[in-house]
Scaffold this active site. Structure first.
Site, PDB file in Angstrom:
ATOM      1  N   ASN A 110       0.822  -1.217   0.000  1.00 44.73           N
ATOM      2  CA  ASN A 110       0.000   0.000   0.000  1.00 44.73           C
ATOM      3  C   ASN A 110       0.857   1.268   0.000  1.00 44.73           C
ATOM      4  O   ASN A 110       0.391   2.324   0.400  1.00 44.73           O
ATOM      5  CB  ASN A 110      -0.916   0.002   1.228  1.00 44.73           C
ATOM      6  CG  ASN A 110      -1.800  -1.230   1.269  1.00 44.73           C
ATOM      7  OD1 ASN A 110      -2.390  -1.603   0.258  1.00 44.73           O
ATOM      8  ND2 ASN A 110      -1.888  -1.871   2.425  1.00 44.73           N
TER       9      ASN A 110
ATOM     10  N   HIS B 110     -13.943  -2.558   6.903  1.00 41.08           N
ATOM     11  CA  HIS B 110     -12.727  -3.238   7.354  1.00 41.08           C
ATOM     12  C   HIS B 110     -12.952  -4.006   8.661  1.00 41.08           C
ATOM     13  O   HIS B 110     -13.765  -3.609   9.505  1.00 41.08           O
ATOM     14  CB  HIS B 110     -11.648  -2.181   7.570  1.00 41.08           C
ATOM     15  CG  HIS B 110     -10.266  -2.714   7.755  1.00 41.08           C
ATOM     16  ND1 HIS B 110      -9.675  -2.821   8.995  1.00 41.08           N
ATOM     17  CD2 HIS B 110      -9.356  -3.166   6.862  1.00 41.08           C
ATOM     18  CE1 HIS B 110      -8.450  -3.297   8.839  1.00 41.08           C
ATOM     19  NE2 HIS B 110      -8.231  -3.519   7.560  1.00 41.08           N
TER      20      HIS B 110
ATOM     21  N   GLU C 226     -16.202   3.351   4.474  1.00 42.62           N
ATOM     22  CA  GLU C 226     -14.868   3.738   4.011  1.00 42.62           C
ATOM     23  C   GLU C 226     -15.046   4.680   2.829  1.00 42.62           C
ATOM     24  O   GLU C 226     -16.042   4.592   2.127  1.00 42.62           O
ATOM     25  CB  GLU C 226     -14.077   2.490   3.563  1.00 42.62           C
ATOM     26  CG  GLU C 226     -13.824   1.528   4.699  1.00 42.62           C
ATOM     27  CD  GLU C 226     -13.112   0.241   4.280  1.00 42.62           C
ATOM     28  OE1 GLU C 226     -12.437   0.219   3.230  1.00 42.62           O
ATOM     29  OE2 GLU C 226     -13.243  -0.749   5.013  1.00 42.62           O
TER      30      GLU C 226
ATOM     31  N   SER D  18     -10.988  -1.098   0.529  1.00 43.60           N
ATOM     32  CA  SER D  18      -9.627  -1.626   0.457  1.00 43.60           C
ATOM     33  C   SER D  18      -9.468  -2.797  -0.504  1.00 43.60           C
ATOM     34  O   SER D  18      -8.390  -3.000  -1.039  1.00 43.60           O
ATOM     35  CB  SER D  18      -9.156  -2.028   1.851  1.00 43.60           C
ATOM     36  OG  SER D  18     -10.068  -2.927   2.438  1.00 43.60           O
TER      37      SER D  18
ATOM     38  N   ASP E  51     -13.743   5.976   7.173  1.00 43.83           N
ATOM     39  CA  ASP E  51     -12.374   5.452   7.226  1.00 43.83           C
ATOM     40  C   ASP E  51     -11.683   5.804   5.909  1.00 43.83           C
ATOM     41  O   ASP E  51     -12.088   5.337   4.841  1.00 43.83           O
ATOM     42  CB  ASP E  51     -12.457   3.931   7.432  1.00 43.83           C
ATOM     43  CG  ASP E  51     -11.089   3.261   7.496  1.00 43.83           C
ATOM     44  OD1 ASP E  51     -10.142   3.748   6.856  1.00 43.83           O
ATOM     45  OD2 ASP E  51     -10.983   2.215   8.164  1.00 43.83           O
TER      46      ASP E  51
ATOM     47  N   HIS F  30      -7.306   4.336   2.666  1.00 44.90           N
ATOM     48  CA  HIS F  30      -6.739   4.231   1.317  1.00 44.90           C
ATOM     49  C   HIS F  30      -6.866   5.509   0.501  1.00 44.90           C
ATOM     50  O   HIS F  30      -6.362   5.577  -0.623  1.00 44.90           O
ATOM     51  CB  HIS F  30      -7.371   3.056   0.570  1.00 44.90           C
ATOM     52  CG  HIS F  30      -7.039   1.747   1.207  1.00 44.90           C
ATOM     53  ND1 HIS F  30      -5.858   1.087   0.968  1.00 44.90           N
ATOM     54  CD2 HIS F  30      -7.703   1.021   2.134  1.00 44.90           C
ATOM     55  CE1 HIS F  30      -5.820  -0.010   1.699  1.00 44.90           C
ATOM     56  NE2 HIS F  30      -6.925  -0.068   2.424  1.00 44.90           N
TER      57      HIS F  30
ATOM     58  N   LYS G  80      -0.106   3.741   4.975  1.00 47.53           N
ATOM     59  CA  LYS G  80      -0.296   3.395   3.567  1.00 47.53           C
ATOM     60  C   LYS G  80       0.372   4.468   2.705  1.00 47.53           C
ATOM     61  O   LYS G  80       1.592   4.482   2.625  1.00 47.53           O
ATOM     62  CB  LYS G  80      -1.774   3.161   3.318  1.00 47.53           C
ATOM     63  CG  LYS G  80      -2.141   1.821   3.969  1.00 47.53           C
ATOM     64  CD  LYS G  80      -3.576   1.533   4.164  1.00 47.53           C
ATOM     65  CE  LYS G  80      -3.685   0.147   4.810  1.00 47.53           C
ATOM     66  NZ  LYS G  80      -4.897  -0.059   5.549  1.00 47.53           N
TER      67      LYS G  80
HETATM   68  C1  LIG Z   1      -5.231  -0.901   6.665  1.00 49.08           C
HETATM   69  C2  LIG Z   1      -6.573  -0.483   7.137  1.00 49.08           C
HETATM   70  C3  LIG Z   1      -6.832  -0.218   8.480  1.00 49.08           C
HETATM   71  C4  LIG Z   1      -5.811  -0.504   9.543  1.00 49.08           C
HETATM   72  O1  LIG Z   1      -4.771   0.416   9.530  1.00 49.08           O
HETATM   73  P1  LIG Z   1      -3.345  -0.009  10.146  1.00 49.08           P
HETATM   74  O2  LIG Z   1      -2.680   1.283  10.415  1.00 49.08           O
HETATM   75  O3  LIG Z   1      -2.679  -0.845   9.122  1.00 49.08           O
HETATM   76  O4  LIG Z   1      -3.639  -0.772  11.397  1.00 49.08           O
HETATM   77  C5  LIG Z   1      -8.071   0.264   8.825  1.00 49.08           C
HETATM   78  N1  LIG Z   1      -9.030   0.454   7.903  1.00 49.08           N
HETATM   79  C6  LIG Z   1      -8.830   0.175   6.596  1.00 49.08           C
HETATM   80  C7  LIG Z   1      -9.939   0.390   5.621  1.00 49.08           C
HETATM   81  C8  LIG Z   1      -7.604  -0.321   6.180  1.00 49.08           C
HETATM   82  O5  LIG Z   1      -7.410  -0.640   4.903  1.00 49.08           O
END
Ligand SMILES: *Cc1c(COP(=O)(O)O)cnc(C)c1O
Length: 387
Positions: A48, A136, A180, A184, A209, A212, A241
């Site tokens: 990512n 997620h 989100e 993802s 969220d 990404h 990411k």
């Molecule tokens: C990767 C991800 C997380 C978690 O984040 P980390 O910092 O890797 O723990 C949370 N929500 C989504 C949608 C993700 O893709």
């Protein structure tokens, strides 16, 4: 040998028999969209590191500087002695970046979602929670920890969300929508304008969220919540990411952040992120506004990849971002294709149930700014040759 081993071995055996045993393999992320595994350099379509910041010298340099200046650890949790001037300054920078009143740093995105959601739900017992089916795992963990039953709407089906809000939300003391901005595993986007209007109409709080989207989408990489200023009640995103570092943030109103400082278990009872981690984020925030060329390049690579997949009859869902699924369907077919691509020099992870619904196993292709259009062409040729 632990007393639990025989039970654990039996449980593992069941996972193995189901063909779902997973193991860890050492890899090193390289610049130029490359990755090394077992001594081989491959083109990486699985990490990512969208903007190539993991290997950016400014991040490593500032990380080292801040560690040399302030030490390797932070000494305690934030509410004891773990808060440094650097934490507060970085939170102010994040708040400004997200055009919010305040922000709070968490050790990881998983931890942020798992800590914030139960804290919010504890404040207003009886809150009705509405979740996109594809949110997620960390958001599911947060809702589960709160012991609340969620009302799931079909992925990105906002008519379904509205029907559920009317049916299940009207009598609740409060309503919370969890989604989100970029999904993802599918690389599609939520319709932020419509979500904001629905939240307003139903007096629901909106939690988005941006794991990404942060750094990649929206003006200067501010995420898709920037398209609807002031309409998202709580934005969460990661530094792990596109920002190339580690950790996460939550941004929103001053009252929200003050409340989380007092109520979020995963914030209160954990050691503050250390100086090296903060330094990398600070450097990434310096770089992000000037990375429009990288963002435009990622968008162009995405178009190129989708049109190539479409040309060979492979479905790429509703992707419109730097994440592009190549839908294969059967789990073993996706696994076999991923393995053949790896032999051919491409890291393109297969994603299968339970991460995605049965029958939608896929290659999840994640683009990096270091990729060239020729990289996409060689990947497409390899997929065509090996599927
Ligand atoms: C990767 C991800 C997380 C978690 O984040 P980390 O910092 O890797 O723990 C949370 N929500 C989504 C949608 C993700 O893709």
């Amino acid at each position: 040998m632990s007393r639990l081993d025989s039970h654990l071995a039996a449980a593992l055996e069941r996972v193995t028999r189901a063909g779902q045993r997973r193991t860890l393999r050492a890899t090193t992320l390289l610049p130029g969209g490359r990755i090394e595994r077992a001594g081989r350099t491959m083109i990486d379509f699985s990490s990512n590191d969208y903007l190539g910041l993991v290997r950016h010298p400014l991040l490593a340099e500032r990380s080292a500087q801040w560690a040399a200046r302030d030490g390797a650890g932070s000494g305690a949790s934030r509410l004891v002695t773990g808060t440094s001037a650097a934490h507060l300054a970085l939170e102010a920078r994040i708040a400004a970046f997200k055009h919010c009143e305040a922000a709070l740093i968490f050790a990881s995105g998983w931890q942020a979602n798992a800590a914030v959601i139960p804290a919010l739900l504890a404040a207003i017992p009886g809150t009705a929670v509405f979740t996109d089916r594809l949110i997620h795992a960390s958001m599911h963990a947060g809702v589960a920890m709160a012991g609340v039953r969620q009302h799931r709407f079909r992925h990105n089906d906002l008519d379904h969300l509205e029907a559920l809000l009317a049916d299940k939300g009207a009598d609740a003391p409060a309503r919370l929508i969890l989604t989100e901005s970029v999904f993802s595993m599918d690389g599609d986007r939520a319709d932020m304008h419509r979500l904001a209007a629905i939240a307003e109409r139903h007096d629901a709080a909106l939690f988005v969220d941006e794991a990404h989207a942060t750094g990649v989408l929206g003006p200067q990489g501010r995420g898709l919540s920037a398209l609807v200023p002031g309409k998202v009640d709580l934005v969460m995103g990661t530094f792990s990411k596109a920002l190339g570092g580690f950790g996460a943030y939550v941004a929103g109103s001053r009252v929200l952040i003050d409340y989380l400082v007092n109520a979020a278990s995963g914030f209160i009872f954990t050691t503050a992120p250390p100086p090296a981690v903060l330094g990398a984020v600070d450097a990434a925030l310096d770089l992000l506004p000037g990375m429009d060329a990288e963002r435009a390049h990622l968008a162009a690579l995405g178009e190129h990849l989708r049109s190539g997949l479409g040309g060979m009859g492979l479905d790429h869902g509703a992707s419109s971002t730097q994440i592009v699924p190549a839908m294969i369907g059967a789990e073993d077919a996706a696994m076999a294709l991923s393995a053949r691509l790896e032999e051919a020099g491409f890291l393109a992870s297969a994603i299968r149930p339970p991460t995605v619904p049965p029958g939608t196993s896929r290659l999840r292709l994640a683009l990096r700014a270091g990729h060239s259009h020729e990289d996409i062409d060689t990947l497409l040729a390899a997929i065509e040759a090996h599927r």
